[in-house]
Motif scaffolding. Structure first.
Motif, mmCIF file in Angstrom:
data_model
loop_
_atom_site.group_PDB
_atom_site.id
_atom_site.type_symbol
_atom_site.label_atom_id
_atom_site.label_comp_id
_atom_site.label_asym_id
_atom_site.label_seq_id
_atom_site.Cartn_x
_atom_site.Cartn_y
_atom_site.Cartn_z
ATOM 1 N N ARG A 1 0.223 -6.362 20.576
ATOM 2 C CA ARG A 1 0.959 -7.448 19.908
ATOM 3 C C ARG A 1 1.226 -7.059 18.451
ATOM 4 N N GLU A 2 1.565 -5.789 18.255
ATOM 5 C CA GLU A 2 1.766 -5.264 16.912
ATOM 6 C C GLU A 2 2.903 -5.960 16.167
ATOM 7 N N GLN A 3 3.953 -6.326 16.865
ATOM 8 C CA GLN A 3 5.059 -7.023 16.203
ATOM 9 C C GLN A 3 4.604 -8.382 15.682
ATOM 10 N N THR A 4 3.748 -9.041 16.417
ATOM 11 C CA THR A 4 3.182 -10.305 15.958
ATOM 12 C C THR A 4 2.357 -10.075 14.701
ATOM 13 N N ARG A 5 1.570 -8.993 14.699
ATOM 14 C CA ARG A 5 0.794 -8.662 13.499
ATOM 15 C C ARG A 5 1.739 -8.426 12.317
ATOM 16 N N GLY A 6 2.851 -7.730 12.545
ATOM 17 C CA GLY A 6 3.831 -7.511 11.485
ATOM 18 C C GLY A 6 4.353 -8.814 10.926
ATOM 19 N N ASN A 7 4.588 -9.787 11.799
ATOM 20 C CA ASN A 7 5.037 -11.110 11.349
ATOM 21 C C ASN A 7 3.960 -11.823 10.535
ATOM 22 N N PHE A 8 2.699 -11.655 10.913
ATOM 23 C CA PHE A 8 1.621 -12.254 10.130
ATOM 24 C C PHE A 8 1.570 -11.638 8.729
ATOM 25 N N PHE A 9 1.660 -10.307 8.638
ATOM 26 C CA PHE A 9 1.609 -9.657 7.327
ATOM 27 C C PHE A 9 2.845 -9.994 6.492
ATOM 28 N N ALA A 10 3.929 -10.344 7.138
ATOM 29 C CA ALA A 10 5.133 -10.752 6.409
ATOM 30 C C ALA A 10 4.918 -12.070 5.671
ATOM 31 N N ARG A 11 3.841 -12.773 5.961
ATOM 32 C CA ARG A 11 3.526 -14.021 5.265
ATOM 33 C C ARG A 11 2.871 -13.775 3.905
ATOM 34 N N ALA A 12 2.463 -12.549 3.628
ATOM 35 C CA ALA A 12 1.801 -12.258 2.352
ATOM 36 C C ALA A 12 2.727 -12.593 1.188
ATOM 37 N N ASP A 13 2.143 -13.131 0.162
ATOM 38 C CA ASP A 13 2.875 -13.509 -1.040
ATOM 39 C C ASP A 13 2.502 -12.525 -2.143
ATOM 40 N N VAL A 14 3.436 -11.660 -2.521
ATOM 41 C CA VAL A 14 3.149 -10.605 -3.497
ATOM 42 C C VAL A 14 2.922 -11.153 -4.898
ATOM 43 N N ARG A 15 3.168 -12.426 -5.117
ATOM 44 C CA ARG A 15 2.860 -13.028 -6.417
ATOM 45 C C ARG A 15 1.352 -13.138 -6.626
ATOM 46 N N ASP A 16 0.600 -13.105 -5.539
ATOM 47 C CA ASP A 16 -0.863 -13.132 -5.580
ATOM 48 C C ASP A 16 -1.357 -11.690 -5.508
ATOM 49 N N SER A 17 -2.090 -11.238 -6.518
ATOM 50 C CA SER A 17 -2.492 -9.829 -6.589
ATOM 51 C C SER A 17 -3.349 -9.395 -5.401
ATOM 52 N N GLN A 18 -4.204 -10.263 -4.908
ATOM 53 C CA GLN A 18 -5.049 -9.922 -3.761
ATOM 54 C C GLN A 18 -4.190 -9.723 -2.501
ATOM 55 N N GLN A 19 -3.247 -10.625 -2.267
ATOM 56 C CA GLN A 19 -2.371 -10.489 -1.104
ATOM 57 C C GLN A 19 -1.498 -9.242 -1.232
ATOM 58 N N ARG A 20 -1.024 -8.978 -2.435
ATOM 59 C CA ARG A 20 -0.199 -7.784 -2.645
ATOM 60 C C ARG A 20 -0.989 -6.523 -2.312
ATOM 61 N N LYS A 21 -2.228 -6.458 -2.752
ATOM 62 C CA LYS A 21 -3.072 -5.288 -2.477
ATOM 63 C C LYS A 21 -3.283 -5.109 -0.966
ATOM 64 N N ILE A 22 -3.542 -6.199 -0.277
ATOM 65 C CA ILE A 22 -3.726 -6.149 1.184
ATOM 66 C C ILE A 22 -2.437 -5.680 1.846
ATOM 67 N N LEU A 23 -1.310 -6.211 1.397
ATOM 68 C CA LEU A 23 -0.020 -5.830 1.970
ATOM 69 C C LEU A 23 0.274 -4.353 1.722
ATOM 70 N N GLU A 24 -0.045 -3.854 0.552
ATOM 71 C CA GLU A 24 0.168 -2.433 0.260
ATOM 72 C C GLU A 24 -0.712 -1.553 1.138
ATOM 73 N N SER A 25 -1.935 -1.976 1.395
ATOM 74 C CA SER A 25 -2.813 -1.229 2.309
ATOM 75 C C SER A 25 -2.242 -1.238 3.720
ATOM 76 N N TYR A 26 -1.735 -2.376 4.131
ATOM 77 C CA TYR A 26 -1.112 -2.501 5.449
ATOM 78 C C TYR A 26 0.073 -1.541 5.561
ATOM 79 N N LEU A 27 0.967 -1.568 4.574
ATOM 80 C CA LEU A 27 2.160 -0.717 4.618
ATOM 81 C C LEU A 27 1.828 0.767 4.538
#
Length: 188
Positions: A77-103
């Protein structure tokens, strides 16, 4: 093996998935992701998906960090996971860091990256009947600000050699977000 109550899930059972959202935290993620990955019936899989999605909405940093730490939890269900990570808000430094690790994960499939790029920054919400929680709405000015900042960050990533292998995905994102920002400037 699936238990009978999961196979013939009643409306009350399905509505009870809102309890996981109300309680928050990540303790139920393994159970919910398993029910999404290996559905006993479509209704249970959908209720699990909605609960996961709303957990990401309510506490994105903790939920996405847990999904990042357990990459196999969404296997199949990797596409679903991609949609979940698309919810990250890069205005929040913690979420941005998690998103960068994901990418930065080289194991992400093109299909998952496309799912991510097709919805980031995902502020869409599904309306559901909830026992304990409320559906959230996001004000237009918040969406516009989020799109603008997401575009700025995507352009930073495009200039960053660490994301060179994600260039096609990031260019897609840049184009989409640029359209959103331009539409907002024109009042649409």
């Amino acid at each position: 093996a699936a238990t009978p109550w999961r196979q013939g899930a009643t409306t009350g059972f399905l509505e009870a998935f809102d309890v996981a959202v109300y309680l928050g935290g990540t303790d139920l993620l393994p159970t919910l992701t398993e029910m999404v990955r290996q559905p006993v019936n479509p209704a249970t899989a959908h209720a699990s998906y909605l609960a996961l999605d709303r957990l990401v909405i309510n506490d994105p940093a903790s939920t996405l960090a847990a999904l990042l730490e357990a990459p196999d939890s969404m296997q199949g269900r990797e596409q679903t996971r991609g949609n979940f990570f698309a919810r990250a808000d890069v205005r929040d430094s913690q979420q941005r860091k998690i998103l960068e690790s994901y990418l930065a994960n080289p194991a992400l499939s093109p299909a998952e990256l496309d799912a991510f790029a097709g919805t980031f920054p995902n502020a869409n919400c599904m309306i559901s009947a909830n026992l304990l929680t409320q559906n959230r709405t996001i004000h237009r000015t918040t969406l516009v600000d989020r799109d603008r900042e997401s575009l700025r960050v995507v352009r930073e990533w495009l200039a960053n050699p660490e994301f060179a292998d994600r260039r096609a995905t990031l260019e897609k994102l840049e184009q989409r977000l640029d359209g959103f920002v331009e539409s907002a400037k024109q009042g649409r």
